[in-house]
Design a protein around this motif. Structure first.
Motif, short mmCIF file in Angstrom:
data_model
loop_
_atom_site.label_atom_id
_atom_site.label_comp_id
_atom_site.label_asym_id
_atom_site.label_seq_id
_atom_site.Cartn_x
_atom_site.Cartn_y
_atom_site.Cartn_z
N GLY A 1 0.79 -1.21 0.00
CA GLY A 1 0.00 0.00 0.00
C GLY A 1 0.83 1.27 0.00
O GLY A 1 0.35 2.34 -0.35
N TRP B 1 1.01 -4.68 3.30
CA TRP B 1 2.07 -3.69 3.49
C TRP B 1 3.34 -4.41 3.87
O TRP B 1 3.30 -5.43 4.54
CB TRP B 1 1.71 -2.73 4.63
N GLY C 1 -7.88 4.20 2.29
CA GLY C 1 -6.78 3.36 1.87
C GLY C 1 -5.42 3.77 2.40
O GLY C 1 -4.43 3.08 2.16
N ASN D 1 4.12 0.12 -3.45
CA ASN D 1 3.56 -0.57 -4.62
C ASN D 1 4.45 -1.71 -5.14
O ASN D 1 4.25 -2.17 -6.24
CB ASN D 1 3.23 0.42 -5.74
N LYS E 1 -5.41 -4.07 2.45
CA LYS E 1 -4.32 -4.37 1.52
C LYS E 1 -3.05 -4.74 2.27
O LYS E 1 -2.92 -4.45 3.45
CB LYS E 1 -4.08 -3.22 0.56
#
Length: 166
Positions: free
Chosen positions: A93, A112, A136, A96, A110
């Motif tokens: 996150g 990490w 997000g 990328n 998401k």
């Protein structure tokens, strides 16, 4: 390793390694001062050490994880670029890049990297109990409250009581 019962020899300096100064890795005992990256000379510990065994050499070469990835990570050098290696469903996150299981933390829906799991505002390291998210992005509780919490007179007015003004 010593053959005749004395202290084992350090693979780097070939001097005796005594218990008070030993680091054990890859089946060898190293002096703490010899236990460093063979590329950049950074001191190593169990969290950043990677070993590489060269053909014909009994003793492995030691590297910090950064130098090892840079010089020996065959998968990154030889593998074709795919959606999974640049972003994709396992993309961090924050940066990328692909997140592998050993370094994965999940928050805000998401994955990490552990090293990227920090507040977007103040860069403070986060834990599962201190993380909050908004659209997000992840924040520590203090920065989240300052950025997205209620504002104006009467909020945080003291003694835990909210007052209403008209």
């Amino acid at each position: 390793m010593s053959k005749f019962g004395g202290a084992p020899k350090c693979p780097i300096c070939n001097k005796s390694v005594y218990m008070s100064e030993e680091v054990v890795a890859e089946g060898y005992k190293w002096h703490k001062n010899c236990f460093k990256c063979s590329s950049c000379n950074k001191m190593l510990d169990s969290s950043n050490m990677a070993a590489h065994r060269n053909e014909g050499k009994e003793v492995p070469s030691l590297f910090c994880s950064h130098c090892h990835r840079k010089t020996h990570d065959i998968h990154k050098i030889a593998a074709p670029t795919t959606a999974a290696s640049v972003g994709g469903p396992n993309a961090c996150g924050r940066c990328n890049k692909t997140v592998y299981a050993a370094e994965k933390v999940v928050a805000a829906g998401k994955p990490w990297h552990k090293s990227c799991f920090n507040c977007a505002e103040c860069n403070k390291k986060l834990e599962s109990t201190t993380v909050t998210d908004n659209e997000g992005e992840i924040y520590c509780k203090g920065c989240y409250g300052a950025k997205f919490g209620p504002k104006g007179f009467g909020y945080g007015g003291g003694a835990g009581a909210l007052t209403r003004t008209q």
